[in-house]
Design a protein around this motif. Structure first.
Motif, short mmCIF file in Angstrom:
data_model
loop_
_atom_site.label_atom_id
_atom_site.label_comp_id
_atom_site.label_asym_id
_atom_site.label_seq_id
_atom_site.Cartn_x
_atom_site.Cartn_y
_atom_site.Cartn_z
N ALA A 33 83.95 68.97 70.76
CA ALA A 33 83.72 67.70 70.41
C ALA A 33 82.55 67.38 71.37
CB ALA A 33 84.78 66.65 70.26
N GLN A 34 82.95 67.36 72.76
CA GLN A 34 82.05 66.75 73.42
C GLN A 34 80.63 67.70 73.51
OE1 GLN A 34 82.56 64.16 75.97
NE2 GLN A 34 80.36 64.30 76.13
N LYS A 35 80.94 68.78 73.36
CA LYS A 35 79.30 69.54 73.21
C LYS A 35 78.62 69.16 71.90
CE LYS A 35 81.16 73.48 75.81
NZ LYS A 35 81.56 74.88 76.01
N HIS A 36 79.41 69.01 70.64
CA HIS A 36 78.48 68.58 69.66
C HIS A 36 78.16 67.16 69.89
CE1 HIS A 36 79.78 71.88 67.05
NE2 HIS A 36 80.84 71.71 67.51
N PHE A 37 78.86 66.29 70.58
CA PHE A 37 78.26 64.90 70.72
C PHE A 37 77.17 65.02 71.50
CE2 PHE A 37 78.17 61.01 73.45
CZ PHE A 37 78.01 60.18 72.53
N ASN A 38 77.14 65.77 72.74
CA ASN A 38 76.09 65.74 73.58
C ASN A 38 74.53 66.21 72.71
OD1 ASN A 38 77.37 64.95 75.71
ND2 ASN A 38 77.59 66.83 76.55
N ASN A 39 74.94 67.26 71.82
CA ASN A 39 73.72 67.87 71.05
C ASN A 39 73.23 66.86 70.28
OD1 ASN A 39 73.81 70.32 72.35
ND2 ASN A 39 75.11 71.16 70.66
N PHE A 40 74.28 65.90 69.51
CA PHE A 40 73.80 64.83 68.64
C PHE A 40 73.06 63.68 69.42
CE2 PHE A 40 74.85 60.76 66.45
CZ PHE A 40 74.12 60.96 65.58
N LYS A 41 73.57 63.29 70.62
CA LYS A 41 72.95 62.42 71.42
C LYS A 41 71.28 62.97 71.67
CE LYS A 41 73.55 59.55 75.51
NZ LYS A 41 74.36 59.85 76.78
N LYS A 42 71.25 64.18 71.93
CA LYS A 42 69.89 64.54 72.24
C LYS A 42 69.00 64.56 71.24
CE LYS A 42 67.34 68.60 73.89
NZ LYS A 42 66.33 68.22 72.65
N GLU A 43 69.49 65.05 69.98
CA GLU A 43 68.54 64.98 68.73
C GLU A 43 68.42 63.25 68.47
OE1 GLU A 43 70.26 66.63 65.29
OE2 GLU A 43 71.09 68.57 66.29
N CYS A 44 69.38 62.31 68.65
CA CYS A 44 68.96 60.89 68.38
C CYS A 44 67.81 60.69 69.29
CB CYS A 44 70.18 60.38 68.70
SG CYS A 44 71.27 60.17 67.24
N ASN A 45 67.92 61.22 70.75
CA ASN A 45 66.87 60.63 71.70
C ASN A 45 65.52 61.29 71.10
OD1 ASN A 45 68.12 58.91 73.54
ND2 ASN A 45 69.17 60.54 74.20
N ASP A 46 65.55 62.49 70.66
CA ASP A 46 64.17 63.05 70.26
C ASP A 46 63.80 62.26 69.26
OD1 ASP A 46 64.77 65.05 72.13
OD2 ASP A 46 65.31 66.71 70.92
N TRP A 47 64.72 61.93 68.14
CA TRP A 47 64.29 61.13 67.02
C TRP A 47 63.54 59.64 67.34
CZ3 TRP A 47 69.44 61.67 63.98
CH2 TRP A 47 69.53 63.00 63.64
N LEU A 48 64.13 58.94 68.48
CA LEU A 48 63.84 57.69 68.87
C LEU A 48 62.35 57.79 69.50
CD1 LEU A 48 67.08 56.37 70.32
CD2 LEU A 48 65.89 55.66 68.29
N ASP A 49 62.05 58.87 70.44
CA ASP A 49 60.97 59.26 71.14
C ASP A 49 59.85 59.33 70.00
OD1 ASP A 49 62.47 59.06 73.63
OD2 ASP A 49 62.18 61.32 73.66
N ASN A 50 60.10 60.06 68.93
CA ASN A 50 59.08 60.48 67.81
C ASN A 50 58.98 59.25 67.16
OD1 ASN A 50 59.01 63.23 68.66
ND2 ASN A 50 60.59 63.84 67.11
N ILE A 51 59.80 58.26 66.77
CA ILE A 51 59.69 56.98 66.18
C ILE A 51 58.56 56.08 67.24
CG2 ILE A 51 60.64 54.91 65.17
CD1 ILE A 51 62.84 56.68 64.29
N TYR A 52 59.05 56.16 68.23
CA TYR A 52 58.23 55.50 69.21
C TYR A 52 56.49 55.83 69.50
CZ TYR A 52 56.40 53.44 73.38
OH TYR A 52 55.64 52.87 74.43
N LYS A 53 56.57 57.08 69.37
CA LYS A 53 55.32 57.85 69.64
C LYS A 53 54.44 57.31 68.18
CE LYS A 53 56.86 61.30 72.73
NZ LYS A 53 57.35 62.76 72.99
N LEU A 54 55.12 57.76 67.02
CA LEU A 54 54.10 57.38 66.09
C LEU A 54 54.04 55.85 65.87
CD1 LEU A 54 56.45 59.50 63.53
CD2 LEU A 54 54.00 59.72 63.89
#
Length: 57
Positions: A33-54
Motif C-alpha cells: 500500500a505504501q509503494k502504491h501511495f508513493n507512486n500515486f503521489k508522484k503522479e499527482c505531483n506530475d499532474w500538478l506540475d503540468n497544469i501549472y506549466k500549461l
C-alpha cells in the motif's frame, strides 16, 4: 522489513506461528500500500506540475 518488525515477527514466530503469519501478511499488505501511495503521489505531483506549466504559458 525493518529491524523492529523483523524482531517482532521472529519473536511471534517462536511463540505463536499462526499469529506470526498474520503479522507478516499485514506487514506485506502495508508495504504494498505504501509503494502504491508513493507512486500515486508522484503522479499527482506530475499532474500538478503540468497544469501549472500549461497555466503560465
Amino acid at each position: 522489513m525493518n529491524s523492529k518488525h523483523a524482531e517482532r515477527w521472529e519473536e511471534l514466530r517462536k511463540v505463536n506461528p499462526n499469529l506470526a503469519m498474520e503479522y507478516l501478511r499485514i506487514y506485506t499488505t502495508m508495504d504494498k500500500a505504501q509503494k502504491h501511495f508513493n507512486n500515486f503521489k508522484k503522479e499527482c505531483n506530475d499532474w500538478l506540475d503540468n497544469i501549472y506549466k500549461l497555466g503560465v504559458k
